[in-house]
Design an enzyme around this catalytic site. Structure first.
Site: not given
Lengths: 329, 748
Positions: B636, B707-708, B238, B634, B641, B631, B466, B705
């Protein structure tokens, strides 16, 4: 997409008899796309995929005969093409994607239509839509004052500045290919240089095919002994983009001087752009940077730029200069 | 780099775990929104406005209505039963405030003006083409220059007196930077399948936030929220464009209600450029004041961002400016400029990505002006504490990111003069830029069920867009129970599950970990208690606190797992259908300790480009990305990301731009052939390093996080490298061949 009837032709004669005012379909990579956009609205589609036009054969003259249904990938990887017509193999492999090349055919690629965004708008050439003389003659050209970064600088007119998008055709122009066609009036051949038309005041007339004529073969002349050939394509990203500028060169150097040169350019012309000006500037001259740049200057001397595409002139010059260097190295 | 300090963390936490939903995706068995089909389902196709501004003079649906298979033509003349939501309401965020077909006004090219529903997709497509719309056309305003704006500007983060400090600064950089409209272009296009059962609506969506989506659709349709269920089990990414509902969701629901049939409505790729959001254009003026030895004395960051005519959307370009560097005088101002475009939407790293392109480009220019190494300039001005909020950072290791990246790319061999480095007949340029993104712990609820068949189920109404959220849940379950991953079932993306967070802002991992952990811990406590109370249990009469669960077995703490019994045996002995517990994550803003800190992730990109002036060809050859995101749960999925974001940043730097035709207002390059994103052939050598320092203020795992943040700074690192290779400073993205042809660095 408009409703159409679909015929599968078992022979060339049946294909010719069945097409009427419709279209032949081979790989369909351009035609189906344009039908979805309502740009093409054939009443009839004649599927020619089973016709025996899928071979590559050596000609007695030493040239090569390419069936109109030979797929781009098969042509690009054919040993004779790779060995003797490297420019063609390189041009094909620089185009589209493997998936498209596996579908697209030699004959279809000759008829590939422009990627002009205005031309491709479903309502172009209709009231309320963008002006487009290719879609509806006389409506004008939205690209002239629109976003025209990818548009042509050579062979343009005040009626159309759409770029011819094919890579294959640029190589074939430099190779001086000959196109075989068959139609209601029989068979004939068309020199490559005469096949595509510049827009002039009839941009909707894009090639020399008569109504109902089918491309059957493309002949490549016997390779020029001692010549090298190279295709170079420049674009924003490394893959899957139409050329901003490209060059196809077949050249032969003897004693440091250019004895043979054929030059064609892509991404800059309204048709696959054979440059006799560049060839004249190369003939007999020493194979050096100054000669190459002079040829490039000659090739682009007639360029006419618009708001967003002026950079193509210098880019095309650098492209041709580098290609000449590679072909004469 | 950090060493593991969490004693409870089994090896699965922090490992490189392949995503558990991978096989479903690679075999095509994962069902996305528009993969859903139902008996009686009918198809809808939207009709788009072909003008960028004006009014519908007439809309003639009569021909379309008579066409084969056509069941309904919906438009402003017959639309009813929809309502607005109130903008900026916390739990009901919508993308476009104006409901579709509210009136006859056209605000942007491509706006939906009608919807044709038919038995087949082909019939609906043909019907849509037959709807005749005439307009009173006005000239749309899609001017790219935003600087003519004279409206109000919002000031924020002001400290000291930046204007005075700039006036007296010995060295000043004053430059403007712009980023174009960029379009999200996830692989999966937007789409909705709507089905009604009496008064209850189920929507199969590609939503990054099913909980918000449900509330919005209840309000828009005027029905109780318990009557709406939203399901998004798989999302083909998205990038922020699917955070909040778009008109197609409303249109599918309304037409399905009118017809009492399931309706499927897809947005096609062309519509993706006009109807479902974009990153708005930004124009940013950066003024930096510094001492001759490179200490910042003032920062002004004044920017404009474009928005649509009706929606208030600001791309917060100045969000990182107050705390990235230490600087006594600072101000950020914002101006929101309206254009005839569709509503903008958050796009990966909103604000930070264009904002740090400007700020970090200006820092590079300042270094050049100071004749100082840009790396040294960063290190010299690194902020020890957040000077914007005057709080200490919970965990900030930006300096180490810089030093690690410098080592990896060989920064010390870099010579600063443009065009001074060559390799294999090409010029080489190297640039760097910093990145940051906010962290927080947002509310989340999750339930865990220990099942009598030996499986562990975990449920939460967040969704996996995803990024690997399914796998994160499974990792926690595995870490706590030892049950293997293939016996763990994760249920996400459904509002019938316990409320979970919207997948945005890089907040999901830090939100789900506490809830999932609390839930499984409670379930284990109950299980052990039951083990001691159940007559047939070998642990009957034991004290629960002498027992534990590992390798999926209940056993005495002082004995190996093999001495115990499978956990499901106890559930069966006790004749239970399962043992369930629910865990909650409390938000960090309600946590007095977290409130004492500034919570942010940091990182740095080092980019290398190759320049061949002979053919004006520039390619990115290497990117090293070093990130401090707490931390990494995951490795992978986390690295995936950052890699994807670096590629997206490369596209932003060199390729991506949505061009609006100035006459019609249409995004004229709205296709994958014409809107260029990076292809595989464009990818450089990519190398991701996580520092992996746990941030225990954020949660017990220390995870933030990822993602961004990975997209922030990429463009500035690349344009700095471009300058280093070519001598051309590009302040208006993307870097184009047109710009590079100006390079005076010619002979390689």
């Amino acid at each position: 997409m408009q409703t159409f009837s679909y015929i599968k032709a078992a022979s060339i004669s049946k294909a010719l008899a069945g097409v009427g005012s419709g279209k032949f379909i081979a790989g369909g990579t351009t035609l189906v796309d344009l039908m979805k956009l309502n740009v093409e609205q054939p009443a009839t589609l004649v599927d020619i995929n089973v016709l025996p036009l899928d071979k590559i054969e050596k000609l007695p003259t030493g040239g090569l005969r390419i069936g109109a249904l030979v797929r781009n990938s098969d042509l690009a990887w054919h040993p004779d093409v790779k060995a003797s017509y490297a420019v063609l193999s390189q041009a094909l492999l620089s185009g589209a994607s493997p998936q498209l090349r596996n579908m697209a055919t030699t004959g279809g690629n000759l008829l590939q239509r422009t990627r002009c965004a205005y031309f491709r708008e479903p309502n172009a050439g209709t009231p309320g839509g963008y002006a487009c003389n290719k879609r509806t003659p006389g409506t004008g050209c939205a690209a002239l004052e629109g976003f025209n970064r990818t548009h042509a600088v050579l062979g343009t007119s005040d009626h159309c500045i759409a770029t011819h998008p094919s890579d294959m055709c640029v190589a074939m122009a430099a190779l001086e290919a000959v196109i075989h066609v068959e139609g209601p009036k029989g068979k004939r051949t068309i020199a490559f240089a005469d096949f595509h038309k510049v827009p002039g005041d009839t941009p909707h007339l894009e090639n020399a095919l008569e109504p109902g004529e089918l491309v059957t073969y493309v002949d490549l002349p016997r390779p020029v002994e001692g010549a090298r050939s190279v295709y170079l394509k420049l674009r924003d990203r490394a893959s899957y983009e139409f050329a901003l500028a490209s060059a196809a060169v077949v050249a032969k150097v003897e004693g440091g001087h250019i004895r043979y040169a054929r030059v064609a350019m892509g991404g800059v012309g309204t048709k696959p752009w054979r440059s006799h000006e560049a060839e004249a500037a190369l003939a007999g001259k020493p194979a050096n940077a100054a000669t190459f740049r002079a040829a490039a200057e000659a090739a682009l001397a007639g360029a006419k730029t618009r708001s967003d595409n002026a950079f193509k002139v210098e880019l095309a010059k650098r492209c041709l200069t580098r290609t000449l260097k590679l072909a004469t190295a | 780099m950090a060493t593991d300090t969490l004693s409870q963390a089994a090896s699965v936490i922090g490992a490189a775990v392949p995503r558990i939903d991978g096989p479903l995706k690679t075999t095509g068995t994962a069902r996305y929104a528009v993969d859903h089909d139902f008996p009686g389902l009918v198809h809808a196709v939207a009709v788009q406005a072909t003008v960028g501004k004006g009014r519908i003079r007439s809309l003639d649906a009569s021909a379309a209505e008579k066409m084969p298979g056509v069941l309904l033509v919906l438009h402003h003349g017959n639309m009813d039963g929809v309502y607005r939501t109130f903008p900026h309401q916390d739990d009901a965020t919508i993308s476009e405030v104006r409901p579709p077909f509210e009136d006859d006004r056209i605000y942007y090219w491509g706006q939906f003006v009608a919807l044709v529903v038919a038995e087949t997709l082909e019939q609906a497509t043909a019907g849509a083409a037959a709807v005749r719309v005439e307009y009173d056309v006005e000239t749309p305003d899609v001017r790219t220059d935003l600087s003519t704006y004279t409206g109000p500007r919002e000031s924020s983060w002001k400290r000291g007196d930046p204007d005075k400090a700039l006036a007296s600064a010995p060295v000043v950089v004053d430059e403007s930077y712009s980023t174009p409209v960029e379009t999200h272009n996830p692989m999966e296009m937007h789409g909705t399948v709507a089905t009604w059962d009496g008064d209850s609506l189920t929507l199969y969506e590609c939503s990054q936030g099913v909980v918000n989506h449900r509330v919005v659709m209840a309000e828009v349709l005027g029905i109780p929220r318990e009557n709406v269920r939203v399901i998004s089990r798989f999302i083909g990414s998205g990038f922020g464009g699917k955070l909040f509902p778009w008109p197609q969701s409303t249109l599918a629901a309304v037409s399905a209600r009118k017809l009492n049939r399931p309706v499927k409505l897809s947005v096609d790729r062309r519509m993706m450029f006009s109807n479902v959001g974009h990153r708005p254009r930004t124009q940013q003026r950066i003024r930096l004041g510094a001492t001759p030895d490179g200490k910042l004395t003032a920062i002004r960051h004044d920017f404009f961002t474009e928005t649509s005519m009706l929606d208030d959307f600001v791309e917060h370009c100045g969000e990182q400016t107050p705390f990235l560097y230490s600087c006594p005088n600072l101000e950020v101002t914002t101006g929101m400029v309206r254009r005839n475009v569709g509503a903008p939407a958050p796009m990966r790293g909103p604000g930070a990505v264009p904002g740090l392109f400007a700020l970090e480009s200006a820092m590079d220019e300042l270094a050049i002006k100071l004749k100082m190494d840009p790396l040294e300039l960063r290190l010299k001005n690194d902020a020890e504490r957040d000077e914007g909020t005057n709080r200490p950072f919970s965990s900030r290791h930006l300096k180490e990111c810089y030093l690690t990246g410098a080592e990896k790319i060989g920064w010390k061999t870099r010579t600063p003069e443009p065009g001074s480095m060559r390799r294999d007949g090409k010029f080489i340029g190297i640039g760097l830029a910093g990145a940051s993104w906010a962290a927080a712990r947002i509310p989340c609820t999750a339930s865990v069920e220990l099942c009598p068949n030996g499986r562990v189920c975990v449920r939460c109404a967040t969704q996996d867009i995803g990024t690997g959220t399914y796998t994160i849940f499974a990792q926690v379950m595995h870490a706590k129970t030892g049950v293997p991953l293939d016996r763990i079932d994760v249920f996400l993306g459904d509002t019938s599950l316990p409320d979970g967070p919207t997948s945005g802002g890089s907040m999901v991992t830090s939100a789900v970990l506490p809830a999932a952990t609390s839930a499984v811990n409670q379930a284990i406590t109950r299980l052990l208690n039951i083990a001691t109370l159940t007559a047939d249990s070998p642990f009957h009469g034991a004290k629960p606190d002498t027992l534990t669960v590992s390798e999926g077995r209940i056993h005495a703490k002082d004995k190996p797992a093999s001495s115990g019994i499978p956990f499901e045996n106890v559930i069966r002995m006790a004749s239970l259908s399962g043992i369930t517990a629910t865990g909650r994550t409390s938000p960090s803003w309600e946590d007095p300790k977290a409130n004492q800190y500034s919570l942010h992730s940091f990182g740095a990109h080092f980019a290398e480009v190759e320049w061949e002036p002979e053919i004006a060809r520039l390619r990115v050859s290497r990117i090293f990305s070093i990130f401090d995101c707490g931390r990494i749960i995951n490795k992978k999925a986390g690295a995936n990301q950052i890699l994807g974001a670096a590629v997206m940043g490369l596209g932003m730097a060199l390729l991506e731009e949505t061009v609006h035709d100035p006459r019609s207002g249409q995004p004229i390059n709205g296709s994958f052939a014409d809107y260029l994103v990076a292809t595989c052939a464009d990818l450089p050598d990519l190398d991701v390093t996580f520092l992996d320092y746990p941030d225990l203020i954020v949660n017990e795992y220390g995870a933030r996080g990822v993602g961004e943040i990975g997209m922030a700074g990429v463009a500035a690192a690349i344009t700095s490298a471009v300058y280093h290779a070519t001598g051309v400073r590009v302040r208006e993205l993307p870097v184009r061949i047109e710009d590079l042809l100006q390079s005076k660095i010619l002979e390689a």
